[in-house]
Motif scaffolding. Structure first.
Motif, PDB file in Angstrom:
ATOM      1  N   PRO A 229       0.892  -1.082  -0.041  1.00 34.75           N
ATOM      2  CA  PRO A 229      -0.390   0.140   0.106  1.00 34.75           C
ATOM      3  C   PRO A 229       0.761   0.910  -0.013  1.00 34.75           C
ATOM      4  CG  PRO A 229      -1.226  -1.683   1.441  1.00 34.75           C
ATOM      5  CD  PRO A 229       0.217  -1.844   0.908  1.00 34.75           C
ATOM      6  N   ASP A 254      -4.194  -5.858  -6.378  1.00 31.65           N
ATOM      7  CA  ASP A 254      -4.864  -5.275  -4.826  1.00 31.65           C
ATOM      8  C   ASP A 254      -4.065  -4.675  -4.062  1.00 31.65           C
ATOM      9  OD1 ASP A 254      -6.819  -5.800  -6.374  1.00 31.65           O
ATOM     10  OD2 ASP A 254      -7.584  -7.470  -5.036  1.00 31.65           O
ATOM     11  N   SER A 258      -4.622  -0.339  -3.044  1.00 31.20           N
ATOM     12  CA  SER A 258      -5.590  -0.220  -2.093  1.00 31.20           C
ATOM     13  C   SER A 258      -4.067   1.392  -1.587  1.00 31.20           C
ATOM     14  CB  SER A 258      -5.175  -0.815  -1.035  1.00 31.20           C
ATOM     15  OG  SER A 258      -3.854  -1.424  -0.017  1.00 31.20           O
ATOM     16  N   CYS A 262      -6.490   5.256  -1.402  1.00 37.44           N
ATOM     17  CA  CYS A 262      -5.899   6.003  -0.054  1.00 37.44           C
ATOM     18  C   CYS A 262      -5.478   7.585  -0.188  1.00 37.44           C
ATOM     19  CB  CYS A 262      -5.516   4.524   1.736  1.00 37.44           C
ATOM     20  SG  CYS A 262      -6.319   3.399   1.380  1.00 37.44           S
ATOM     21  N   MET A 285      -8.990  -7.481   0.972  1.00 32.98           N
ATOM     22  CA  MET A 285      -9.114  -6.063   1.324  1.00 32.98           C
ATOM     23  C   MET A 285      -9.920  -5.411  -0.578  1.00 32.98           C
ATOM     24  SD  MET A 285      -5.721  -5.212  -0.044  1.00 32.98           S
ATOM     25  CE  MET A 285      -4.656  -6.426   1.363  1.00 32.98           C
ATOM     26  N   ALA A 286      -9.643  -6.170  -1.648  1.00 33.39           N
ATOM     27  CA  ALA A 286     -10.707  -5.629  -2.510  1.00 33.39           C
ATOM     28  C   ALA A 286     -12.642  -6.110  -2.231  1.00 33.39           C
ATOM     29  CB  ALA A 286     -10.676  -5.869  -3.685  1.00 33.39           C
ATOM     30  N   LEU A 291     -12.408  -2.167   0.588  1.00 32.83           N
ATOM     31  CA  LEU A 291     -12.467  -0.874  -0.428  1.00 32.83           C
ATOM     32  C   LEU A 291     -13.575  -0.651  -1.331  1.00 32.83           C
ATOM     33  CD1 LEU A 291      -8.461  -0.973  -0.099  1.00 32.83           C
ATOM     34  CD2 LEU A 291     -10.133   0.644   1.835  1.00 32.83           C
ATOM     35  N   LEU A 293     -13.349  -2.269  -4.350  1.00 32.55           N
ATOM     36  CA  LEU A 293     -11.818  -2.054  -5.996  1.00 32.55           C
ATOM     37  C   LEU A 293     -12.958  -2.957  -6.868  1.00 32.55           C
ATOM     38  CD1 LEU A 293      -8.485  -2.151  -4.548  1.00 32.55           C
ATOM     39  CD2 LEU A 293      -9.604  -0.289  -5.024  1.00 32.55           C
ATOM     40  N   THR A 295     -11.545  -4.652  -9.289  1.00 29.63           N
ATOM     41  CA  THR A 295     -10.471  -5.946  -9.244  1.00 29.63           C
ATOM     42  C   THR A 295     -10.304  -6.635 -10.609  1.00 29.63           C
ATOM     43  OG1 THR A 295      -8.850  -7.063  -7.960  1.00 29.63           O
ATOM     44  CG2 THR A 295     -11.455  -7.610  -7.673  1.00 29.63           C
TER      45      THR A 295
END
Length: 334
Positions: A229, A254, A258, A262, A285-286, A291, A293, A295
């Motif tokens: 990240p 990812d 991420s 941010c 996290m996706a 988040l 995301l 993807t």
């Protein structure tokens, strides 16, 4: 080791239980063939002495180690976690265990580990890299065991491969950005020499550059102790400094996405209004609960399970390349 000085042997267990070594072996490996009373005595002795079955002795007599060795490129990111889990579960169902090591994307390290792993006489070898040194390739060809390359589809594989076409996946996620009306699209990758999968995803982006305003590529260099990240945030900063009018960023993972997301929020950018961002891998996290995301979804668990199935089935067909596919998943960031 009961007394801290030597390994507890099967003979020690037999003496404590008052039975023969053959009975102890049968109780531990085929307990259904031993009477309940004898089984209780043997188990009590095992628990008291802290005995662990010596698998090397069984391997010598049967010429089977019941171990599959896997060399993964990294354990610092979640990229291979599901595949390792699928491998472990699939092999376990067939009575095999997974022995794991990491190469850190270094072919020389991989070559050394291949030699070390082959010394343990594994039933098969699983590799997440498809770029091997000449010495490693010669070892693999002479090993006499199945060699399975996963997460990519090299042509040709050493023996067989289970994965997907990374170049096609890189093109697909770039095409998604184009189809949402964006033409000023950048690619954010890692400057990692031997990461062929990431290089292929980048090439997939380049394949679509004829439909873009121009080619915009930034590759950040990994540094010890710096997480993905943070590199993603750094990379987005470099992109916006060079091309302030960028409308979308296609990230190679990812983890980078991420950080880029941010950083966009820190800069007060409207995502996806001003800037769309995509990742690769569809890790936790996706997910929509995190988040959200956009993807590329890769079914790592299915790759691991299929690899285990092929290993358990016996000899791998030479040249097999099994495409498990991928899916572009649109979420809130595009």
């Amino acid at each position: 080791m009961a007394d801290g000085r030597k390994w507890v042997t099967m003979g020690d267990v037999a003496a404590r239980a008052g039975v023969g070594k053959i009975t102890v072996s049968r109780a531990l490996r085929t307990p259904g063939k031993v009477s309940p009373g004898t089984l209780r005595k043997v188990q009590a002795a095992v628990d008291e002495l802290g005995y662990v079955i010596d698998e090397t002795a069984g391997a010598l007599s049967s010429q089977r180690s019941r171990i599959v060795a896997a060399l993964v490129s990294t354990l610092e990111e979640p990229v291979f976690a599901a595949t390792i889990r699928g491998l472990t579960e699939g092999l376990g169902a067939g009575g095999l265990q997974l022995m794991l090591a990491t190469t850190q994307y270094d072919p020389e390290t991989e070559a050394s580990l291949i030699s070390t792993m082959l010394g343990r006489r594994p039933e098969a070898l699983v590799l997440t890299s498809d770029r091997h040194t000449p010495a490693a390739h010669a070892l693999l060809e002479r090993a006499g065991i199945p060699v399975l390359e996963v997460w990519g589809l090299p042509d040709p594989p050493v023996h067989a491969a289970v994965g997907f076409f990374n170049r096609e996946a890189g093109a697909a996620i770039t095409r998604h950005m184009i189809e949402t009306g964006r033409r000023r699209v950048a690619f954010l990758g890692l400057n990692r020499e031997h990461d062929t999968r990431a290089q292929l995803r980048r090439q997939g982006y380049v394949d679509l550059c004829g439909q873009l305003a121009e080619e915009r590529i930034v590759a950040v260099t990994p540094r010890p102790g710096v997480a993905g990240p943070e590199l993603g945030a750094q990379g987005l900063g470099e992109i916006l400094q060079r091309w302030p009018d960028t409308e979308a960023v296609v990230c190679v993972s990812d983890m980078l996405a991420s950080g880029a997301l941010c950083e966009a929020w820190r800069r007060g950018l409207d995502v996806p209004g001003q800037l769309a961002i995509s990742g690769f891998g569809d890790f936790d996290m996706a997910s929509p609960a995190a988040l959200a995301l956009t993807t590329v979804h890769i079914d790592g668990m299915a790759i691991g399970r299929r690899a285990a199935e092929l290993i358990l089935a016996g000899e791998l067909p030479k040249g097999l390349r099994e495409n498990m596919g991928f899916t572009v998943v649109r979420r809130a960031t595009s």
